[in-house]
Design an enzyme around this catalytic site. Structure first.
Site, short mmCIF file in Angstrom:
data_model
loop_
_atom_site.label_atom_id
_atom_site.label_comp_id
_atom_site.label_asym_id
_atom_site.label_seq_id
_atom_site.Cartn_x
_atom_site.Cartn_y
_atom_site.Cartn_z
N ARG A 1 0.94 -1.21 -0.01
CA ARG A 1 -0.01 0.14 -0.09
C ARG A 1 0.87 1.22 0.28
O ARG A 1 0.69 2.27 -0.63
CB ARG A 1 -0.77 -0.13 1.36
CG ARG A 1 -1.98 -1.12 1.31
CD ARG A 1 -2.60 -1.16 2.53
NE ARG A 1 -3.78 -2.24 2.60
CZ ARG A 1 -3.51 -3.21 2.93
NH1 ARG A 1 -2.53 -3.55 3.64
NH2 ARG A 1 -4.48 -4.12 3.10
N ASP B 1 -10.34 -4.57 8.70
CA ASP B 1 -9.47 -5.55 9.06
C ASP B 1 -10.02 -6.52 9.97
O ASP B 1 -10.01 -7.85 9.91
CB ASP B 1 -8.37 -5.02 9.77
CG ASP B 1 -7.54 -4.21 8.56
OD1 ASP B 1 -7.45 -4.77 7.49
OD2 ASP B 1 -7.14 -3.16 8.79
N ARG C 1 -12.32 -9.02 8.20
CA ARG C 1 -11.71 -10.15 7.50
C ARG C 1 -11.24 -11.24 8.64
O ARG C 1 -11.73 -12.26 8.58
CB ARG C 1 -10.45 -9.68 6.72
CG ARG C 1 -10.64 -8.93 5.62
CD ARG C 1 -9.52 -8.46 4.88
NE ARG C 1 -9.88 -7.96 3.64
CZ ARG C 1 -9.28 -6.78 2.95
NH1 ARG C 1 -8.25 -6.07 3.82
NH2 ARG C 1 -9.71 -6.40 1.81
N HIS D 1 -2.86 0.30 8.88
CA HIS D 1 -3.67 -0.61 7.87
C HIS D 1 -2.39 -1.06 7.03
O HIS D 1 -2.37 -0.87 6.00
CB HIS D 1 -4.62 0.30 7.12
CG HIS D 1 -5.29 -0.57 6.30
ND1 HIS D 1 -5.93 -1.79 6.31
CD2 HIS D 1 -5.67 -0.25 4.94
CE1 HIS D 1 -6.47 -2.30 5.33
NE2 HIS D 1 -6.44 -1.47 4.28
C1 LMR Z 1 -7.63 -3.61 1.58
O1 LMR Z 1 -7.37 -4.02 2.51
O2 LMR Z 1 -8.47 -4.00 0.74
C2 LMR Z 1 -7.42 -2.14 1.04
O3 LMR Z 1 -6.59 -1.54 1.66
C3 LMR Z 1 -6.85 -2.57 -0.56
C4 LMR Z 1 -5.36 -3.23 -0.60
O4 LMR Z 1 -4.67 -2.61 -1.46
O5 LMR Z 1 -5.16 -4.02 0.17
#
Ligand code: LMR
Length: 309
Positions: free
Chosen positions: A88, A148, A151, A175
């Site tokens: 990222r 996050d 997921r 992140h």
């Molecule tokens: C994600 O976590 O899906 C976003 O930050 C996009 C990425 O590039 O991972």
């Protein structure tokens, strides 16, 4: 209530769609630089209203921020997504300029808006939006933690063969691959997750969560949009409806967790004023070390941004 989503790509359009479908605001404006894209997607979402039965009005605009005037909340999704093999952070050179100019336009027409940043690298783009808007940290913050933890919760639901609805989780940090999922603060209907899953399986899930975005980039050749778009919409909903929900959100820490001047995800209360409160957890030594390495990783990229200027 009026909400603007800047960027009508996959993430922005998904966010606008969820906002409309859930009737979070009566007016939802989608803005994009690409001629006709925002108008087209806004029209498509509006034409879905009679099927899905909502009355939120969606309006698109090509680079015309006057249409976003007096928004209560603005979500910034603009910028390039990453491609396989990229981190990222590799996006900073391009996306910093984009987020800067978008924020200037947003603030010009909606000086009172609360800004939610979604563009990557997330923590540092939130910093960029703050530098440009000069808004207090309670009014400019980033979406990452909901995504996050979603997921993480989805992986746990699959492993435990239970509903994701019953999984509660918390996560700290940037992140990126140094994010810090917190098994100690993960429960299944109130039961500590550590009582339900063995250590190795849980560790594998924690590691998969950290690279969850990258897994999707590898699969699709571009980054994810359904979960990121919905996560941003959930934050907007908490603000617009003054729900005072507790989410992990990227905010500049001003001494909390012993950290100053760094944008990191921590639990907050989200309500009509934006971030109503930062919640400070009592971390154990291992969690503190992990958070410190996440802080260092984000700080390095914040320094890169400062040197770009
Ligand atoms: C994600 O976590 O899906 C976003 O930050 C996009 C990425 O590039 O991972």
């Amino acid at each position: 209530m009026k909400v603007t989503v800047v960027g009508a790509g996959n993430v922005g359009a998904t966010c606008a769609d969820v906002l409309a479908y859930r009737e979070v605001a009566n007016e939802i404006v989608l803005v994009d630089i690409k001629e006709g894209l925002a108008e087209g997607k806004a029209l498509d979402i509006w034409q879905k209203a009679p099927i899905d039965l909502y009355d939120s009005r969606t309006i698109g605009a090509t680079n015309d921020y006057s249409k976003s005037a007096n928004s209560d909340v603005v979500v910034i999704t603009s910028g390039l997504p990453r491609k396989p093999g990229m981190s990222r952070d590799d996006l900073i050179g391009t996306n910093a300029g984009i987020v800067k100019s978008v924020t200037e336009n947003v603030i010009k027409y909606s000086p009172e808006a609360i800004i939610i940043v979604v563009s990557n690298p997330l923590d540092v783009m939130t910093y960029q939006a703050h530098l440009t808007s000069k808004l207090p940290r309670t009014k400019v913050f980033g979406m990452a933690g909901i995504l996050d933890t979603a997921r993480y919760r989805a992986f746990l639901a699959e492993a435990l063969n239970i509903s994701p609805k019953d999984i509660q989780a918390m996560l700290l940090g940037g992140h990126g691959d140094t994010m810090v999922p917190l098994p100690r603060y993960t429960t299944v209907a109130g039961i500590p997750v550590t009582e339900l899953i063995d250590k190795d399986k849980l560790n594998a899930i924690l590691e998969r969560t950290k690279v969850g975005g990258g897994e999707l980039v590898k699969l699709m050749g571009t980054s994810a949009w359904y979960a990121p778009g919905s996560a941003a919409a959930q934050m907007v909903e908490a603000i617009v409806k003054d729900q005072r929900r507790v989410f992990p959100v990227c905010i500049r820490l001003d001494g909390e967790y012993g950290i100053k001047d760094c944008y990191l995800g921590v639990p907050v209360v989200l309500g009509k004023n934006g971030i109503e409160k930062v919640i400070e957890l009592d971390l154990n030594p291992e969690e503190r070390i992990l958070l410190e390495s996440s802080r260092k990783a984000v700080r390095e990229v914040m320094d890169v941004l400062e040197n770009l200027a």
